[in-house]
Scaffold this active site. Sequence first.
Site, PDB file in Angstrom:
ATOM      1  N   HIS A 138      -2.331  -6.332 -12.819  1.00 23.33           N
ATOM      2  CA  HIS A 138      -2.639  -7.693 -12.376  1.00 23.33           C
ATOM      3  C   HIS A 138      -2.493  -7.809 -10.870  1.00 23.33           C
ATOM      4  O   HIS A 138      -2.340  -8.906 -10.336  1.00 23.33           O
ATOM      5  CB  HIS A 138      -1.722  -8.685 -13.094  1.00 23.33           C
TER       6      HIS A 138
ATOM      7  N   LYS B   3      12.929   4.838  17.594  1.00 18.57           N
ATOM      8  CA  LYS B   3      14.248   4.377  18.026  1.00 18.57           C
ATOM      9  C   LYS B   3      14.310   4.289  19.550  1.00 18.57           C
ATOM     10  O   LYS B   3      14.879   3.350  20.112  1.00 18.57           O
ATOM     11  CB  LYS B   3      15.328   5.326  17.505  1.00 18.57           C
TER      12      LYS B   3
ATOM     13  N   GLU C  99       8.298  10.751   5.087  1.00 22.38           N
ATOM     14  CA  GLU C  99       9.132  11.205   6.196  1.00 22.38           C
ATOM     15  C   GLU C  99       9.174  12.730   6.254  1.00 22.38           C
ATOM     16  O   GLU C  99       9.304  13.313   7.330  1.00 22.38           O
ATOM     17  CB  GLU C  99      10.547  10.627   6.078  1.00 22.38           C
TER      18      GLU C  99
END
Length: 517
Positions: free
Chosen positions: A347, A451, A318
Amino acid sequence: MSWQSYNQSLVRYPQFGFSLDLSLMDIEPAQVAALQPKIAKAFADMEALEAGKIANPDEGRMVGHYWLRNASLAPTDEIRRSITEPLDDLKRFAEKIHTGAITPPTGGSFKQVLLIGIGGSALGPQLVTEAIGQKARLPLYFFDNTDPAGMDTVLAELSKVGLDRTLVLVISKSGGTAETRNGMLETKAAYEAAGFDFGRHAVAVTGTGSKLDQFATKHHFITTFPMEDWVGGRTSVLSTVGLVPAALQGLDIDAMLEGAAAMDVETRKHDAAKNAAMQLAIAWFSATNGKGEKDMVVLPYKDSLVLFSKYLQQLVMESLGKHLDLDGNVVNQGIAVYGNKGSTDQHAYVQQLRDGVNNFFATFIEVRKGRAGHSIEVDPGTTTADYLQGFLRGTRKALHESGRKSITISIPEVTPFQLGLLIALFERTVSFYATLVNINAYHQPGVEAGKKAAGTFLETLNKVRGHLTASAKTADAVATEIDADPEDVYHCLTHLSANGEVQISIGATPAEDSFQL
């Protein structure tokens, strides 16, 4: 890799048990020399920022998260008081909750906390809880999304002890963040359905005069703590945002602040070769060519630091993911961050790191102490801690043999002090790196764009609702009626169908699907 290279590439702060090993980053001295003017500017920019210069020109704001752990650095008495007074207040409040001086309306005592927030308002507290909250006085639960099924799961868990024994902590600077507001309203509805007064179970952390502040006053919240506009969400973990929940858990918040302040002292020094944050920033620049050409894989070899990569994901991406630089040039900067924990990662995706596309550099985090107490031998002369160290060292070496670069950060154990140390290290590294690549690390226009687009979709969704009838319609037909994009309308219709508001008849293609009430 050589012993000599290790010794020359190590930054150590022995007083903290901290070290930063860059010996496997293969940083060219000529590159560091060429960066010297930018390094000098980064130090100067940081001094100006800490002195109170407007560091976020887009929003006209100071950036003051460094003052949180040393209020004497704040540029005015008013700002200093806005740090020290809430800190004293939140400690007293937590003590009253713990001692029963503040109780639920139904009597007894508060037994658990529900934190409602998103982004930094949740990620920071989640990191702290996972890292050092194993013996918390009050367990902490989270609403960190607007997923109704997720909320139902958390509410069901809280109900085992009782909503009436649950303290709700709502965190939002503006009070207008949709996900946090939605979670608060869902929680309020759950309390009222159970016959409880939501406000008398609730606390807010928010900006003075914000929508949340007004809501808290109207609904008689127990108390409200301030959230200053010079603290960004992704750097708020050592503000009231992170300290209120940590204090309620009974964690040593003073030690966390002291750790951050201690790292600040070391990384404020202008000797770049001994400044861990500047060395990290240089390593990032070297690995990514200053253009984000490689990702950063974060590998903490400790279960309690499993959320550190998620926390860094927001802090780094960000802050650094920017379309324009400070001169207005299109640069599309950023460093992608992902990770989990070692040795679990061996793994999962270490196979690709070792043998696949070489598009990353690794950041190992070593915690030297295996456990408190005695360890059995799982093999003759070997403990589980020995294995963990072996997997870290082995993976690091295997990656380097395959031409993969890596950084190793070492701390003695995971404590409040050491966690504060790590948080401060990466905060300052991000600031330094932002200057090296000439971007604003303290705004997030891309988040605001998302937004806005979400708001547009919701407007379309409500228009679609208003044009549905008992007669079947296709997405194209509804789109024509409301003058909207057919694909957007189609996704609105499938959403309404999945949630029982309309019926769908499947056609040969999405364009032939039809919907009716």
